[in-house]
Design an enzyme around this catalytic site. Sequence first.
Site, PDB file in Angstrom:
ATOM      1  N   HIS A   1      14.069 -57.973 -29.781  1.00  0.00           N
ATOM      2  CA  HIS A   1      14.496 -57.912 -28.374  1.00  0.00           C
ATOM      3  C   HIS A   1      13.420 -58.492 -27.469  1.00  0.00           C
ATOM      4  CE1 HIS A   1      12.170 -54.252 -27.175  1.00  0.00           C
ATOM      5  NE2 HIS A   1      12.447 -53.793 -28.375  1.00  0.00           N
TER       6      HIS A   1
ATOM      7  N   ASP B   1       6.123 -54.296 -29.193  1.00  0.00           N
ATOM      8  CA  ASP B   1       7.495 -53.890 -28.860  1.00  0.00           C
ATOM      9  C   ASP B   1       8.037 -54.765 -27.732  1.00  0.00           C
ATOM     10  OD1 ASP B   1       9.852 -52.440 -28.790  1.00  0.00           O
ATOM     11  OD2 ASP B   1       9.008 -50.811 -27.601  1.00  0.00           O
TER      12      ASP B   1
ATOM     13  N   GLU C   1      17.244 -54.293 -24.719  1.00  0.00           N
ATOM     14  CA  GLU C   1      17.255 -53.192 -25.678  1.00  0.00           C
ATOM     15  C   GLU C   1      16.667 -51.927 -25.080  1.00  0.00           C
ATOM     16  OE1 GLU C   1      15.544 -50.571 -28.836  1.00  0.00           O
ATOM     17  OE2 GLU C   1      14.502 -51.662 -27.254  1.00  0.00           O
ATOM     18  N   GLU C   2      15.639 -52.061 -24.254  1.00  0.00           N
ATOM     19  CA  GLU C   2      14.874 -50.897 -23.830  1.00  0.00           C
ATOM     20  C   GLU C   2      15.659 -49.936 -22.933  1.00  0.00           C
ATOM     21  OE1 GLU C   2      12.389 -49.981 -25.197  1.00  0.00           O
ATOM     22  OE2 GLU C   2      11.059 -51.612 -25.757  1.00  0.00           O
TER      23      GLU C   2
ATOM     24  N   ASP D   1      11.756 -54.677 -35.146  1.00  0.00           N
ATOM     25  CA  ASP D   1      11.478 -53.934 -33.909  1.00  0.00           C
ATOM     26  C   ASP D   1      10.693 -52.669 -34.213  1.00  0.00           C
ATOM     27  OD1 ASP D   1      11.446 -53.097 -31.279  1.00  0.00           O
ATOM     28  OD2 ASP D   1      13.483 -52.285 -31.314  1.00  0.00           O
TER      29      ASP D   1
ATOM     30  N   HIS E   1       5.396 -48.371 -25.758  1.00  0.00           N
ATOM     31  CA  HIS E   1       5.793 -48.090 -24.370  1.00  0.00           C
ATOM     32  C   HIS E   1       4.609 -47.755 -23.454  1.00  0.00           C
ATOM     33  CE1 HIS E   1      10.150 -46.879 -25.759  1.00  0.00           C
ATOM     34  NE2 HIS E   1       9.837 -48.137 -26.035  1.00  0.00           N
TER      35      HIS E   1
END
Length: 453
Positions: free
Chosen positions: A276, A288, A322-323, A350, A420
């Site tokens: 992503h 990520d 995606e997030e 991912d 994140h």
Amino acid sequence: MKKILFLLFLCPLILKAQNHSENIQKIFNYELTEGHTYENLRYLCKEIGNRISGSPQAAAAVEYTKQLMESYGFDTVYLQPVMVPHWVRGGKEQAKVLNSSKLGAVDLNVLALGNSRGTGPNGLVGEVVEVYGIEGLRKLEDQVKGKIVFFNQPMDPTLINTFQAYGGANGQRGSGAAEAAKFGAIAVLVRSLTNRVDDFPHTGNQRYNPDYPEIPALAISTKDAELLSSLLKGQKDLKVYLQNNSMMKEEVLSYNVIGEIKGSEKPEEIIAVGGHLDSWDVGEGAHDDGAGCMQAIEVLRIYKEMGWKPKRTLRAVMWMNEENGLRGGQEYAKVAKAKAEKHIAAIESDAGGFIPLGFSSTGTEAQRSKLASWRDLFTPYNIWKFDVPGGGADIGPLRDQGPILIGLHPDSQRYFNYHHTAADVFEVVDQRELELGAAAMTALVYLIEQEGM
């Protein structure tokens, strides 16, 4: 005679396996000496940066990956339109303990969770109630009315599979605000999802319930979660001030970016490989999921550089959103279904650019058995785990169309140190580990396009 017939049957199989082994070695040797994955990731992270859906950086990443795949001479490169949510953080967040009898006023490290609404410019003040997970909240019910709910369930450190530990604690982040609002809470603080005790708060997606108020939701670093918990043990009337200005804006047109090499024998059979393209709005989205995107592009680049013509069609897909919405994966599956496309496999990276250990998968028994039958071809590269269930969020919507869903399965012990957070930057990605993952994905794509699924 029977022995001769058996040998005649066995010889082609041995020759095929030997040919596969030699080609897989070529893939690994090429990627580890002439790979582009690391440099492409550097550009994405350092020249573009974090890429939350709807942002100018996300748009720049779309254009960069489109031009990159065009420069490699893929047969087709195109954009697939998709409407995505546009959430903005709106400036620095603040959190402060106001009345600690031990420490006085204490600043806390926080980040608004994805899709969170703001407190307004004046912030809010409330007493804090500590709970452990959603079940802990439900035991208190009306006792949280007018208060800030502090979810302090840690990831289970005894689980070796850190994604399993993440899943066990993720409910409080994903639906904590929605559940707390049912009982009249005015905001939530959520312990960051990591096994480390440090100063980095971890953002991530959370979802509201349309039947209840959309209250502010912020993550707190694990170090400050420990501090807040210790202060609450000696002082039940502890008050915290919160302030954030995040908001949801109008949806924005964005794109999945798709590069394709057409199959020479069965072009109607498609193997999608991707990651992503969006990331959270802190750090650089390196692990990520910049790593997965660059690995996927590398799969097709290796084919072009090797001069190989795949039997089946190969697609590198950069999914968007995606997030905080999964719109890209959903749109890709919707379009594939409308066009009656035949995906035989979808592979997603991912889980970070760490050293690959194997592949997770979801599919029929026959599909998973065939995947497992290739295990011995990967063991020379210390890639051996083929029995892990899984796949990937963006490829999940394809499941009802029949392909096997496969996820690159790297060593995940360090992943949640960066996940994140502002720490997810290019410098924490190891070049060799990233390239080994790209080579592993290419080798698997090679076997699938040669043998089918």
